[in-house]
Scaffold this active site. Structure first.
Site, PDB file in Angstrom:
ATOM      1  N   GLU A 258      -9.351  -5.599  -3.804  1.00 15.45           N
ATOM      2  CA  GLU A 258     -10.176  -5.030  -2.762  1.00 15.45           C
ATOM      3  C   GLU A 258      -9.599  -3.642  -2.504  1.00 15.45           C
ATOM      4  O   GLU A 258      -8.505  -3.508  -1.964  1.00 15.45           O
ATOM      5  CB  GLU A 258     -10.132  -5.942  -1.532  1.00 15.45           C
ATOM      6  CG  GLU A 258     -11.340  -5.814  -0.655  1.00 15.45           C
ATOM      7  CD  GLU A 258     -11.146  -4.768   0.418  1.00 15.45           C
ATOM      8  OE1 GLU A 258     -10.600  -5.092   1.475  1.00 15.45           O
ATOM      9  OE2 GLU A 258     -11.521  -3.595   0.172  1.00 15.45           O
ATOM     10  N   CYS A 292     -11.052   0.498   4.673  1.00 15.25           N
ATOM     11  CA  CYS A 292     -11.562   0.708   3.313  1.00 15.25           C
ATOM     12  C   CYS A 292     -13.082   0.836   3.314  1.00 15.25           C
ATOM     13  O   CYS A 292     -13.651   1.595   2.530  1.00 15.25           O
ATOM     14  CB  CYS A 292     -11.130  -0.434   2.415  1.00 15.25           C
ATOM     15  SG  CYS A 292     -11.232  -2.034   3.224  1.00 15.25           S
TER      16      CYS A 292
END
Lengths: 480, 288, 331
Positions: A258, A292
């Site tokens: 991720e 993110c």
């Protein structure tokens, strides 16, 4: 000019946490000394040293993996699934019981506002454990066949932006599916992971099921490349993600990543404007932009550009920046000097490349690492601030004329983690959503997370999903 | 063994979050497996059943409208409180069913664990039973499970706690509210369960526990136009057939019982969750 | 310390809230045109509005800020009695409380106004003579608004003649929900005329309008028609004032001033019972429209029991311990 209604300081008390001067590694149910050079963890709002934390050497990592393997083979693997669930329920409840302690510690170590730790990070972490506890004895319904099996030992490396929550996203599904873990918290934010180790003991979790090995990049490398780790899970930068993917090539190790993002937040002319402005602010200034999936590119329909930018600037002016331990703070400290330097470098690039920078008036605190919320307009897609992940409170604004142009610009990136779309028209939301190359799409909202909703990216934002039924697949071998 | 005189409990109904006596004023005698007197239980009437349905309907909006996470938390809390009362439950199960202490305790443990199992289902049903539907057109189609509404449950006659939990917990996990008729001869664990529910953040009216005779109240519930479904677990064969016939008049969802009460220890899977869930399919155009 | 980055962010951009030429002069040329205008205002996402309100509800207002907020809230109260059983005695008792809310502390500020039915306005006026506290009267067949135009205007004139400084009117919700926006508009214009120099608050009865989109449209309608204040509710229908509704109305007055230069006030009424509720509203104002609205000239609380809770909290700040109901008066 001072505001008529000045809020008095509303500090959260620090007294609930008991930070020890030094911490060891949590291996096989015990805290012990690491053998590497300890590192210091700092409060980024004040630059005060909070504690010394051990660094796991290659030997320490090996010990941890062996402990995880023993626990997997002898205890956790053979355990009745319902019992694994019960341990996770206990952990969830303990996180709820000690919620305030965790929230304060997270804010001190990370720099994020106490309101966020208290209202977002800690409750979501508990919810992840609660959700996954219920899956432990229901895996035949996970979509992987009637009897999926765990992989074994999971090596997990997590980032500094949501330390406890990222721990929950990794540990909860791994344990629920019958695996054991060796987790390496981020170098600058180890403290809530170490407090979590205490929770594991309070829950009477069998030794070796969860192992916490603190350290920096070297320790992380040792974890992901250990030959007896069956599964690697990493959240962090795309750059490190690449090196991990290279490292597991040719092995049997399963991998999920991720990584970074440069999400487009698309505002159409029929958006609910006031809520869209809130969504833009939440998208890029929540957690100081250290997210993110942050909405770091605003793609606004040209016909409403001026109105939206004016409303946005007005709204940004009301953001409260400062002491993260003050309950009224909206924007906390940047996590480290290194990250602050990176943000400054990219913002300077924005200036150099000709974008127009705006920041609100006002002072920042003297000590600590701080950056004002920043909006660049007149950004063109070729500029670095339109393409590179800043990972800070910096928004780049571009325009579009038609939905197809919005989609093309939104997809024009090697990243693909998330996107936002603002419109009152349902069919347009669904149409644009179907064309966006992003793993998470928020319509008329942003930065919403839930354990039931799978999270993860397309393209170079990584692969694999965390959360939801789909998220279990990363930790199981089934019929497929 | 002390000389202290015990303060004996008065056994009442659990209805609308409160503990009323039967509006009929009737009670009946409950005996243990050896025939010794245990207590006078409230003998629920059709009017109690009517009131219970009103309470269950009134509570349905809030219970079904809560998040699945919240329902899961509440149900887990019920298990926590049951755990604290395990000794009391074990005594009542042992007395009522004529079991040894060890077997009674095992049944209570299984009941608590079963409750925990269902608590963990609330936020997973949508992923397992729902879908997005790849219809042949420019539409986004999805189907989601929704609770059917008020469910009448005739609890098993023999297994007074594990059986009761096995039929009640799945109804609640799906978001429904319940009107339960307990085992006639072995009602005490149901009464204690009512006390547990009342102290576990379960909103009043979500569960209504009537002690009494399924043969008397069952028909009223089966015909009731504001009851959406009925679980016939506690009805003997002949009665079950009649009730299923009556329920047909309002097209109720009916969960039939087998000829014998099953071994409640087995894994129930989705078998008691599905019958009380509707599926809603939604279409929305995809276009600019 | 925590800093608001830019305390001037919400200040009046034109520099003076005077009256500029009306850019909306022809939107009321027909019901169709008016409908197109109102339906062209940006929509409101209900979940997003609630999320903003919830976040602002976490503001922690302590010590000096809390003391200021309590006194400000007291000074914004329209102390209200609107019961069929109201008598001159009741109104006089309320008026006495209005001038001296805290029996134990004369430094407590007085409230902004006393709000009564129009036929008791005279009693209130006499009881408040010389205090600077206004008399607000409800009129226009309050609370339902279901009567002929003539009756409603007569109701207004009677109240004004009786001494009301402020008139709280209700809009015709039936007409609004049926889409007859121009009828609603013209009625407000007529009422404003009948008010003379009395200042007009327009009650939208947001609980009956239900959606936040409707609240935004009704707010603009009322402001375009000349209302001096927009008010959420009669207090006779539940839900009355809610924070998301108040948020949308504050955004509307903010946008209206930016577009026309004219400042309009906001009054939530009904359901605001505790100091906590009141402080949440002040935070909402502070962070949505800014300091320009933080005075009784531009913001009022329509409340009755709220005042006692504000007084109890004020007493706690003063004495250091929790107070009790015997230390405030029952009216």
């Amino acid at each position: 000019m001072t505001s008529l209604f000045e809020y008095a300081p509303a500090p959260e008390s620090r007294s609930i946490v008991d930070i020890r001067p030094s911490y060891g590694l949590f291996i096989d149910g015990e805290f012990d000394e690491g053998t590497g050079t300890p590192l210091k963890t700092v409060n980024p709002a004040t630059e005060e040293v909070l504690a010394e934390v051990a660094t796991g050497s290659t030997e320490d990592v090996d010990r941890a993996v062996r402990a995880a393997r023993r626990a997997f083979t002898r205890v956790w693997g053979p355990m009745r699934p319902a019992d694994r669930g019960k341990y996770l329920f206990r952990i969830a409840r303990l996180l709820q019981e000690r919620a305030r302690e965790f929230a304060v510690l997270e804010t001190l170590d990370n720099g994020k506002p106490i309101r966020e730790s208290r209202d977002v990070d800690v409750p979501l972490a508990a919810a992840h454990f609660f959700y996954h506890a219920g899956w432990a004895d229901k895996l035949e319904h996970a979509g992987l066949g009637p009897a999926p099996r765990p992989l074994g030992v999971a090596g997990q490396v997590i980032p500094w932006n949501f330390p406890l929550l990222m721990l929950a996203w990794k540990v909860a599904p791994a344990l629920a599916t019958g695996n054991t873990v060796v987790l390496k918290p981020a170098e600058t934010t180890p403290l809530t992971a170490l407090l979590f180790a205490e929770v594991c003991r309070q829950a009477d979790l069998p030794a070796g099921v969860v192992n916490i090995v603190t350290g920096a990049g070297e320790t992380g490398r040792a974890v992901v490349s250990h030959p007896d780790v069956d599964k690697v899970a990493f959240t962090g930068s795309t750059e490190v993600g690449r090196s991990i993917a290279r490292a597991v090539a040719g092995t049997d190790k399963r991998l999920t990543l991720e990584l970074g993002g440069k999400a487009a937040n698309i505002v159409f002319d029929d958006a609910p404007i006031d809520q869209a402005v809130e969504g833009i602010v939440r998208g890029i200034f929540f957690n100081q932009g250290h997210v993110c999936c942050a909405g770091s590119r605003l793609l606004v329909q040209e016909s409403v550009h001026d109105e939206v930018v004016a409303a946005l600037q007005r709204r940004i002016g009301t953001l409260r920046v400062g002491d993260p331990m003050d309950k009224n703070t909206d924007l906390g400290a940047i996590n480290s000097a290194e990250q602050l330097a990176r943000i400054r470098e990219l913002v300077a690039a924005g200036d150099d490349e000709g974008a127009r920078r705006w920041q609100p008036e006002g002072e920042l605190p003297d000590r600590g690492y701080w950056f004002k919320p920043t909006v660049f307009t007149d950004v063109s897609p070729a500029q670095r601030i339109a393409r590179d992940e800043v990972f800070g409170p910096v928004l780049s604004v571009m325009t579009f004329r038609t939905p197809d142009e919005a989609v093309a610009k939104a997809n024009n990136t090697t990243y693909g983690l998330s996107a936002g779309i603002w419109s009152e028209k349902g069919s347009r939301i669904l149409s644009v959503t179907s064309k966006l190359r992003a793993g998470v799409v928020w319509a008329n909202t942003f930065n919403e997370f839930d354990p039931t909703s799978p999270f993860g990216g397309y393209k170079q934002s990584g692969y694999g999903r965390e959360g939801g039924r789909q998220g279990l697949a990363a930790y199981l071998k089934g019929d497929d | 063994m002390s000389d202290r005189l015990a303060v004996r409990k008065t056994c009442k109904l659990y209805l609308g979050g409160a503990f009323p006596r039967s509006e009929s004023g009737r009670t009946y005698q409950v005996h243990d497996a050896k025939g010794h007197f245990l207590a006078n239980a409230a003998w629920a009437s059709r009017k109690d059943a009517r009131d219970a349905v009103v309470a269950a309907r009134s509570a349905f909006g809030t219970w079904s409208g809560a998040t699945a996470y919240n329902r899961g938390q509440v149900l887990y809390r019920v298990a926590e409180v049951m755990e604290g009362r395990a000794a009391q439950f074990a005594e009542e199960v042992a007395a009522g069913e004529g079991l040894s202490t060890a077997k009674a305790r095992a049944a209570v443990d299984a009941a608590i664990d079963r409750w925990v199992w269902y608590a963990g289902w609330t936020d997973k049903l949508a992923a397992v039973l729902g879908s997005t539907n790849p219809v042949a057109g420019s539409y986004f189609g999805f189907s989601m499970p929704e609770p059917t509404g008020v469910v009448a449950v005739l609890a098993p006659q023999r297994s007074s706690l594990l059986g009761l939990v096995s039929v009640l917990a799945p109804v609640l996990a799906g978001g429904n509210t319940a009107v339960v008729v307990s085992s006639k001869d072995r009602p005490l664990p149901a009464i204690t369960l009512g006390e547990v529910l009342a102290t576990s953040d379960v909103p009043g009216g979500v569960v209504n526990l009537l002690t009494g005779d399924a043969a008397e109240i069952g028909p009223w519930l089966a015909e009731h136009a504001d009851v959406d479904a009925i679980d016939l677990a506690g009805a003997p064969t002949q009665l079950a057939m009649e009730l299923e016939r009556s329920a047909a008049g309002t097209i109720k969802r009916v969960l039939r019982a087998g000829p014998e009460e099953p071994d409640w220890a087995g894994d129930p899977g989705l078998s008691r969750l599905r019958p009380f869930l509707e599926t809603k399919s939604v279409w929305h155009p995809i276009g600019l | 310390m925590t800093h608001v980055l830019d305390p001037d962010a919400l200040a009046d951009p034109s520099g003076a809230a005077g009256t500029l030429p009306d850019p909306f002069a022809d939107v009321t040329r027909s019901n169709d045109a008016f409908r197109a205008f109102l339906h062209g205002l940006p929509g409101v996402d209900q979940v997003g509005a609630q999320a903003r309100v919830t976040q602002l509800g976490t503001r922690s207002i302590k010590t000096t800020a809390k003391a200021w907020a309590i006194d400000t809230a007291i000074s914004m109260v329209d102390l209200t009695t609107l019961e069929g059983s109201d008598t001159p005695g009741k109104v006089r008792s309320l008026a006495a409380k209005a001038r001296r809310p805290d029996p134990e502390d004369p430094t407590c500020p007085p409230v902004a106004a006393v709000c009564v039915y129009g036929d008791l306005a005279g009693v209130a006026k006499e009881a408040l003579a010389g205090t600077g506290i206004n008399v607000a009267a409800v009129a226009t067949a309050f609370p339902s608004g279901r009567a002929s135009r003539a009756v409603k205007l007569a109701d207004v004139r009677d109240a004004v003649a009786g001494g009301a400084d402020e008139i709280d009117m209700v809009i015709d919700r039936g007409a609004f929900l049926a889409g007859r926006y121009l009828d609603v508009f013209e009625e407000i214009v007529a009422v404003k005329q009948a008010c003379g120099s009395a200042h007009l608050k327009v009650i939208l009865e947001t609980g009956e309008l239900v959606t936040l989109d409707a609240v935004r449209r009704a707010s603009w309608l009322a402001m375009l028609a000349g209302g001096d204040f927009i008010k959420t509710s009669t207090g006779k229908v539940s839900p009355a004032a809610t924070l998301p509704v108040c948020l949308v109305m504050l955004e509307a007055v903010r946008d209206f001033r930016a577009a026309t230069g004219r400042q309009v006030g906001v009054k939530p009424a009904g359901g605001i019972r505790t100091t906590k509720d009141a402080v949440k509203h002040l935070v909402l104002i502070n962070e949505t429209v800014g300091a320009d609205w933080l005075s009784p000239d531009w913001f009022r609380f329509g409340a009755s029991s709220l005042l006692n809770d504000l007084l109890l909290q004020r007493q706690k700040l003063r004495t250091g311990h929790y107070s009790g109901p015997d230390h405030v008066s029952v009216d």
